[in-house]
Design a protein around this motif. Sequence first.
Motif, mmCIF file in Angstrom:
data_model
loop_
_atom_site.group_PDB
_atom_site.id
_atom_site.type_symbol
_atom_site.label_atom_id
_atom_site.label_comp_id
_atom_site.label_asym_id
_atom_site.label_seq_id
_atom_site.Cartn_x
_atom_site.Cartn_y
_atom_site.Cartn_z
ATOM 1 N N HIS A 1 0.836 -1.204 0.000
ATOM 2 C CA HIS A 1 0.000 0.000 0.000
ATOM 3 C C HIS A 1 0.876 1.262 0.000
ATOM 4 C CE1 HIS A 1 -3.282 -2.782 0.681
ATOM 5 N NE2 HIS A 1 -2.561 -3.313 1.645
ATOM 6 N N GLU B 1 1.111 4.216 -3.086
ATOM 7 C CA GLU B 1 0.974 5.646 -2.826
ATOM 8 C C GLU B 1 2.166 6.434 -3.390
ATOM 9 O OE1 GLU B 1 -1.540 7.243 -1.733
ATOM 10 O OE2 GLU B 1 -0.517 9.190 -1.594
ATOM 11 N N SER C 1 1.656 9.208 -6.303
ATOM 12 C CA SER C 1 2.032 10.612 -6.086
ATOM 13 C C SER C 1 3.307 10.972 -6.853
ATOM 14 C CB SER C 1 2.254 10.860 -4.585
ATOM 15 O OG SER C 1 3.425 10.180 -4.150
ATOM 16 N N SER D 1 4.977 11.583 -2.064
ATOM 17 C CA SER D 1 4.628 11.127 -0.711
ATOM 18 C C SER D 1 5.825 10.550 0.040
ATOM 19 C CB SER D 1 3.487 10.110 -0.773
ATOM 20 O OG SER D 1 3.901 8.946 -1.454
#
Length: 471
Positions: free
Chosen positions: A458, A462, A466, A470
């Motif tokens: 996960h 992300e 991004s 991130s």
Amino acid sequence: MNQTYSFPENFLWGGAIAANQAEGAYNQGGKGLSTQDVAPKGVMGPITDEPTADNMKLIGIDLYHRYQEDVKLFAEMGFKVFRTSIAWSRIFPKGDELEPNEEGLQFYDNLFDECLKYGIEPLVTLSHYETPLHLAKEYDGWVNRKMIAFYERYATTVFNRYKNKVKYWLTFNEINSILEFPFMSGGIYTPKDKLSKQDLYQAIHHELVASASAVKLCHEIIPDAQIGCMILSMPTYPLTPNPDDVIKVMEYEHSNYFFGDMHVRGRYPGYMKRYFRENGIEIHMEEGDQETLLNTVDFVSFSYYMSTCQTADPAKQIAGEGNLMGGVPNPYLAASEWGWQIDPQGLRYVLNMFYDRYQKPLFIVENGLGAVDELTTGADGEKTVEDDYRIQYLNDHLVQVGEALEDGVDIMGYTSWGCIDVVSASSAQLKKRYGFIYVDRHDDGSGTLERYRKKSFHWYKEIIASNGKSL
Ligand code: BG6
């Protein structure tokens, strides 16, 4: 304040594996045996006459039968690129045949189609520690010049077959590792302690000519493809400021830079000519070899796991435990459970060193943390691994990629190693896990082969979504 890094819009985020560490199905689909099928204890262990049941790679993670499920999970993380290798012995089971094995070719058609279905670009290594065993036993691998023609036939076959599907290619995985692992890296059957420096460097010459020839063939057959070399990078620091240590480092770095220099510049460097002179090595060059070597790569790719130190002081020469390419431990760095010293800044350093030297786009095609993972049940009732240590490792390294981008280094992409758990190359264990995806298989052969998303799955999703913001 945390800095935000600007990754290029088209940055190729993804993950990497190799056929022999994942596919399994070692004797299915017409595949011949490879060097891996007789190395049950990994690159440093003894080899067997025949495949033995304790060899974890014979089944691997069964990617051969489960690639659809696996590629779907890669797509869920948002991969732009997926690096794998073609098992040479699926295409030419013995290596010296004239005609390829159609079933092997079809398997990779299916795998690449599956990637393209999700917009994932395949990045394909032609030779990743999996030389057909027959070529090792019958020809002594790359010591024999005939290997060039076998490799050219194999490369031509797969370039033609996948020219509409694969636009990123690598010629040899960690080509410089032949210095340490002549059997696994160079298919050389002669035991390392019996292999002369003359034969070793002649084998390297053959590989370099074959690699340059593959570059030429790739450019002819797939004009819109890019092809690179792949180097095991291990930035090396002097243990002390003693100039003797500094010169030792320079010479050690030369032994590895040699491979990049040949791929980017196409000529033997002066420092290697000196090494050959002083060690009584004479490279036998055939007519046309120099011209072939001048087919230089489009980009330089490399693996990065650790840095190391060198010292000229014999009293301090203790090999770092588990440190694959020698050197001595750095007193400032902690190490993984397998003794690999963790040095995120070394990645920024090596990116700058390669870019200063070559001014070619760079591709980080391996990086990651091998660790013991524990499967638990998450708050949502799903099985998972709380691998914060892996997230920390990868985050710290990607921050340094961001720093290198700030330094002006041209970086094409990043494929973390073992994006799904695979069998380790050095130790042949499944216990040494790198993945975002846990595979339920264990070193005693037990396990369901089910796949589970780790916490890092996960996190990486992300990061990709991004585009590195991130971090
Ligand atoms: C690189 C190899 O040396 O490191 C991979 O290209 C290998 O094949 C990776 O798996 C990590 O090493 P290990 O020994 O932990 O699997």
